[in-house]
Design an enzyme around this catalytic site. Structure first.
Site: not given
Length: 303
Positions: A99, A129, A190
């Protein structure tokens, strides 16, 4: 026996259970309790180009049916992961998903190049981000920004690229279409839902950063709904996550359209949760006479 094998964007998993980023570290601690090879895949703690210490404490708080966290991407940096953590993970028969988080498209591209060369099986792009070139707007809140970072990740990576969607948007299908159109091999969702709690005696927020990401059983209905919406909007494999603590929860997400399912927050209360959910899902498949667990994917019967 129901065959638990699934294919996530060309990555063959021995079973559909993944541990998601931010809940499993790099596997060292959990590896003291069970063989990491029992999992389908490990999605490691979020990586950034340089080391980060994360946010100040307190940064985790319990809530009814879940937790709030504002850890802030504490990690040793992508180079340290490749040098010290990846070799240890490679000792186990499990797929490795890296990730990544960045503040510019170029940062994402550079990490994709390094991690592909290092031999991870898949890269998960965190688009929650802030984009410093777009005034701090999160990539995941605007289709054009989400597409931009997806495109550069795809150009830079030689392994499948999965994009992790934020639920903190008005229409998640709009973002899903944008990243699918930009070439994403898979989508995960999610991510956590933004929340807040306040200590009524001190009158201060419980978390130092005021707000944090909500995860745990409380978010499962939101996850099921969003996976179903995305599955009906795009034709790419989905890694479903959000509140899974039982085999039946995993089955719900698969029925909604997920190919594989992540078990995260449940591991904080029960270190064996990912393996237990796998076994419960297998038992459910056998009870329903399924030859392959993949038959659940997208098999919801609408009214």
């Amino acid at each position: 026996m129901t065959d638990l094998r699934v294919d996530l964007a060309g990555v063959a998993l021995k079973n559909p259970i993944v541990v998601p980023s931010g809940t499993f570290g790099f596997g060292r601690e959990y590896g003291q309790f069970f063989d990491l090879s029992e999992l389908g895949a490990i999605c490691v703690k979020g990586l950034t180009p340089l080391p980060r210490e994360g946010n100040p404490a307190p940064r985790i708080a319990e809530t009814p049916m879940g937790i709030l966290n504002s850890v802030g991407l504490q990690n040793p940096g992508v180079d340290a992961f490749i040098a010290h953590e990846l070799p240890e993970l490679r000792k186990h028969d499990v797929k490795i998903i890296a990730n990544i988080s960045g503040n510019t498209p170029e940062e994402y591209g550079g990490m994709c190049e390094k991690l592909s060369a290092a031999g991870v099986d898949m890269i998960e792009v965190n688009i929650s981000c802030p984009n410093v070139k777009a005034g701090g707007l999160a990539y995941g809140t605007r289709p054009e920004l989400a597409a931009e970072v997806t495109e550069i990740a795809k150009k830079s990576a030689t392994v499948p690229v999965m994009v992790k969607l934020s639920p903190n948007v008005t229409d998640i299908t709009e973002i899903a279409r944008a990243v699918a159109g930009a070439g994403a091999d898979a989508i995960s969702l999610i991510n956590t839902i933004r929340g807040m709690r306040i200590d009524v005696n001190s009158r201060r927020p419980i978390l130092k950063m005021n707000t944090g990401g909500l995860s745990g059983p409380a978010v499962l209905p939101v996850a099921v709904r969003m996976v179903w919406e995305v599955a009906n909007a795009v034709k790419v494999p989905i890694l479903g996550m959000g509140g899974v603590s039982r085999g039946a929860d995993a089955a719900e997400l698969m029925l909604a359209g997920a190919t594989a399912v992540a078990v995260g927050t449940a591991s904080f209360a029960d270190v064996y949760a990912p393996v237990r959910v796998r076994d419960e899902l297998a038992a459910l498949g056998e009870e329903q006479g399924l030859a392959r667990i993949s038959a659940l994917t997208g098999a919801v019967r609408p009214w």
